[in-house]
Design an enzyme around this catalytic site. Structure first.
Site, mmCIF file in Angstrom:
data_model
loop_
_atom_site.group_PDB
_atom_site.id
_atom_site.type_symbol
_atom_site.label_atom_id
_atom_site.label_comp_id
_atom_site.label_asym_id
_atom_site.label_seq_id
_atom_site.Cartn_x
_atom_site.Cartn_y
_atom_site.Cartn_z
ATOM 1 N N HIS A 49 0.840 -1.190 0.000
ATOM 2 C CA HIS A 49 0.000 0.000 0.000
ATOM 3 C C HIS A 49 0.882 1.248 0.000
ATOM 4 O O HIS A 49 2.056 1.209 0.373
ATOM 5 C CB HIS A 49 -0.917 -0.006 1.217
ATOM 6 N N GLU A 100 0.947 3.769 1.921
ATOM 7 C CA GLU A 100 1.473 4.094 3.244
ATOM 8 C C GLU A 100 2.728 3.274 3.540
ATOM 9 O O GLU A 100 3.710 3.802 4.083
ATOM 10 C CB GLU A 100 0.414 3.807 4.326
ATOM 11 N N CYS A 142 -6.420 2.010 5.292
ATOM 12 C CA CYS A 142 -7.158 0.844 5.757
ATOM 13 C C CYS A 142 -6.684 0.513 7.175
ATOM 14 O O CYS A 142 -5.688 1.066 7.657
ATOM 15 C CB CYS A 142 -6.935 -0.351 4.819
ATOM 16 N N CYS A 189 -2.952 -0.678 7.408
ATOM 17 C CA CYS A 189 -1.988 0.423 7.247
ATOM 18 C C CYS A 189 -2.041 1.368 8.437
ATOM 19 O O CYS A 189 -0.997 1.853 8.889
ATOM 20 C CB CYS A 189 -2.241 1.175 5.948
#
Length: 193
Positions: A67, A69, A98, A101
């Site tokens: 992701h 992040e 999410c 993360c």
């Protein structure tokens, strides 16, 4: 940490920015998350701009996607972070983090007390899901400033992170109305934390 691959980018194309950052109530087909980030170093309570760039999720790395992040945290840890320097980090995100993360970001902030994080998001990821709401609450409880992107934030990102070739930002229909509705939803989520 995991390698950060091809991130970061210097800027987004106008088409990519307008598609992925539009704060629509239902944003179908927007499966990527982008982070427009700014990193400032703080010395003697005086911030100094250090880096500006864009991160996005990496599809299929090597099996599981990374992701956005995770890409930022890996890059920041590998390329920037020093225990002797205080940092202000600002993320303008196309989607809110999410739960997974959010937990990684909270862990990172707990390990690195010299880093402060401000997160402004265009849209809330699965905002009716209690797990995703919990992720936002965890970030808030860890001291991260979490907010919705205002119309002025969208314009700032256009001017700062988009290869706009001198064109002015165009406010899309519903930008302010959507901001107010999403901001109210975020406030409700954070108040329940």
């Amino acid at each position: 940490m995991e390698p950060w691959l091809s991130n970061p980018m210097y800027s987004l194309s106008p088409k990519t920015y307008n598609f992925h950052f539009q704060n629509l109530p239902f944003a179908y087909g927007r499966n990527n998350t982008y982070i427009c980030c700014e990193v400032e170093k703080r010395k003697n309570n005086s911030p100094k701009s250090y880096y500006k760039g864009v991160f996005r999720n990496q599809q299929g790395y090597p099996e599981e996607p990374l992701h956005a992040e995770q890409c930022f945290l890996s890059w920041f840890d590998d390329k920037c972070l020093s225990p002797r320097v205080d940092y202000n980090v600002t993320w303008y995100m196309s989607w809110s983090p999410c739960l997974e993360c959010a937990e990684e970001v909270v862990s990172f902030l707990e390990e690195h007390e010299n880093v402060s994080l401000t997160i402004s998001v265009s849209r809330l990821y699965n905002c009716d899901d209690e797990d995703q709401q919990r992720g936002l609450q965890l970030l808030h409880e860890a001291g991260a400033q979490v907010a919705m992107m205002s119309p002025e934030d969208f314009e700032y990102c256009w001017d700062t992170f988009v290869d706009n070739r001198g064109r002015s930002f165009w406010y899309w229909k519903g930008i302010r109305r959507n901001y107010y509705a999403l901001d109210e939803k975020l406030r409700e989520i954070l108040c329940r934390g």
